[in-house]
Design a protein around this motif. Structure first.
Motif, short mmCIF file in Angstrom:
data_model
loop_
_atom_site.label_atom_id
_atom_site.label_comp_id
_atom_site.label_asym_id
_atom_site.label_seq_id
_atom_site.Cartn_x
_atom_site.Cartn_y
_atom_site.Cartn_z
N MET A 73 0.82 -1.18 0.00
CA MET A 73 0.00 0.00 0.00
C MET A 73 0.87 1.25 0.00
N GLY A 74 1.98 1.26 0.71
CA GLY A 74 2.85 2.42 0.74
C GLY A 74 3.44 2.73 -0.61
N ARG A 75 3.86 1.70 -1.34
CA ARG A 75 4.43 1.89 -2.68
C ARG A 75 3.37 2.48 -3.61
N ALA A 76 2.18 1.90 -3.60
CA ALA A 76 1.11 2.36 -4.48
C ALA A 76 0.74 3.81 -4.17
N THR A 77 0.65 4.16 -2.91
CA THR A 77 0.33 5.54 -2.52
C THR A 77 1.44 6.48 -2.96
N SER A 78 2.67 6.08 -2.75
CA SER A 78 3.81 6.91 -3.14
C SER A 78 3.82 7.17 -4.64
N LEU A 79 3.61 6.13 -5.42
CA LEU A 79 3.64 6.29 -6.87
C LEU A 79 2.45 7.10 -7.36
N ARG A 80 1.32 6.99 -6.71
CA ARG A 80 0.16 7.81 -7.08
C ARG A 80 0.44 9.28 -6.83
N LEU A 81 1.07 9.58 -5.69
CA LEU A 81 1.43 10.97 -5.39
C LEU A 81 2.48 11.47 -6.38
N ALA A 82 3.42 10.61 -6.75
CA ALA A 82 4.44 10.99 -7.74
C ALA A 82 3.80 11.28 -9.09
N GLN A 83 2.78 10.51 -9.46
CA GLN A 83 2.08 10.77 -10.72
C GLN A 83 1.45 12.16 -10.73
N ASP A 84 1.07 12.63 -9.55
CA ASP A 84 0.48 13.97 -9.42
C ASP A 84 1.56 15.06 -9.31
N GLY A 85 2.83 14.67 -9.42
CA GLY A 85 3.92 15.63 -9.39
C GLY A 85 4.41 16.02 -8.01
N ARG A 86 4.10 15.22 -7.01
CA ARG A 86 4.51 15.53 -5.64
C ARG A 86 5.88 14.93 -5.34
N ASP A 87 6.80 15.76 -4.85
CA ASP A 87 8.09 15.26 -4.40
C ASP A 87 7.87 14.47 -3.11
N LEU A 88 8.73 13.47 -2.88
CA LEU A 88 8.50 12.54 -1.78
C LEU A 88 9.74 12.34 -0.91
N VAL A 89 9.50 12.10 0.36
CA VAL A 89 10.50 11.59 1.28
C VAL A 89 9.87 10.34 1.89
N LEU A 90 10.46 9.19 1.59
CA LEU A 90 9.89 7.91 2.02
C LEU A 90 10.63 7.38 3.24
N GLY A 91 9.89 7.03 4.27
CA GLY A 91 10.47 6.40 5.44
C GLY A 91 10.30 4.90 5.36
N TYR A 92 11.30 4.19 5.84
CA TYR A 92 11.23 2.73 5.91
C TYR A 92 12.04 2.28 7.11
N VAL A 93 11.76 1.08 7.58
CA VAL A 93 12.51 0.60 8.74
C VAL A 93 13.41 -0.59 8.39
N ARG A 94 12.97 -1.48 7.51
CA ARG A 94 13.76 -2.68 7.23
C ARG A 94 14.11 -2.90 5.76
N ASP A 95 13.16 -2.74 4.88
CA ASP A 95 13.31 -3.20 3.51
C ASP A 95 13.93 -2.13 2.61
N GLU A 96 15.24 -1.97 2.74
CA GLU A 96 15.94 -0.95 1.94
C GLU A 96 15.81 -1.19 0.43
N PRO A 97 15.92 -2.45 -0.05
CA PRO A 97 15.75 -2.65 -1.50
C PRO A 97 14.37 -2.21 -2.01
N ALA A 98 13.32 -2.49 -1.26
CA ALA A 98 11.97 -2.07 -1.68
C ALA A 98 11.86 -0.55 -1.68
N ALA A 99 12.44 0.10 -0.66
CA ALA A 99 12.41 1.56 -0.60
C ALA A 99 13.18 2.15 -1.78
#
Length: 118
Positions: free
Chosen positions: A1-27
């Motif tokens: 869900m976090g990836r999908a939300t992030s990419l949807r916001l990116a499609q709208d032209g929003r710059d992002l700062v993504l937080g993650y705790v474990r999965d660095e490759p996914a981030a």
């Protein structure tokens, strides 16, 4: 869900700062996909179940992006499921800490505009 939300916001032209705790490759993959959509995106490793992790993420977002327009919290920590009377004070403090950060987002968003509407 976090990836999908992030990419949807990116499609709208929003710059992002993504937080993650474990999965660095996914981030890193999500960051690359967002950047391919033409936005600036960075990642921050932070444990959002701790006050210091919350501070680290918000401080990084502010320093990298200049200001925070919206927060999407997809962290899967529930801390505790019980009545408020049975909830220990440290758990309540963590919830208040998130609320304080949310207030900071609203304060940085300018008069007459709500960050919640993003």
């Amino acid at each position: 869900m976090g990836r999908a939300t992030s990419l949807r916001l990116a499609q709208d032209g929003r710059d992002l700062v993504l937080g993650y705790v474990r999965d660095e490759p996914a981030a890193a993959t999500t960051r690359s996909e967002a950047e391919a959509l033409g936005v600036t995106c960075s990642t921050v490793r932070a444990d959002l179940t701790t006050d210091s992790g919350i501070d680290e993420l918000f401080d990084a977002a502010t320093s990298r992006a200049g200001r925070i327009d919206a927060v999407v919290n997809n962290a899967g920590a529930t801390f505790r499921i019980s009545s408020l009377a049975e909830t220990p004070p440290p758990t309540c403090r963590r919830r208040r800490t998130w609320k304080a950060r949310e207030d900071r987002v609203h304060a940085s968003d300018g008069p007459g505009r709500s960050a919640r509407g993003v």
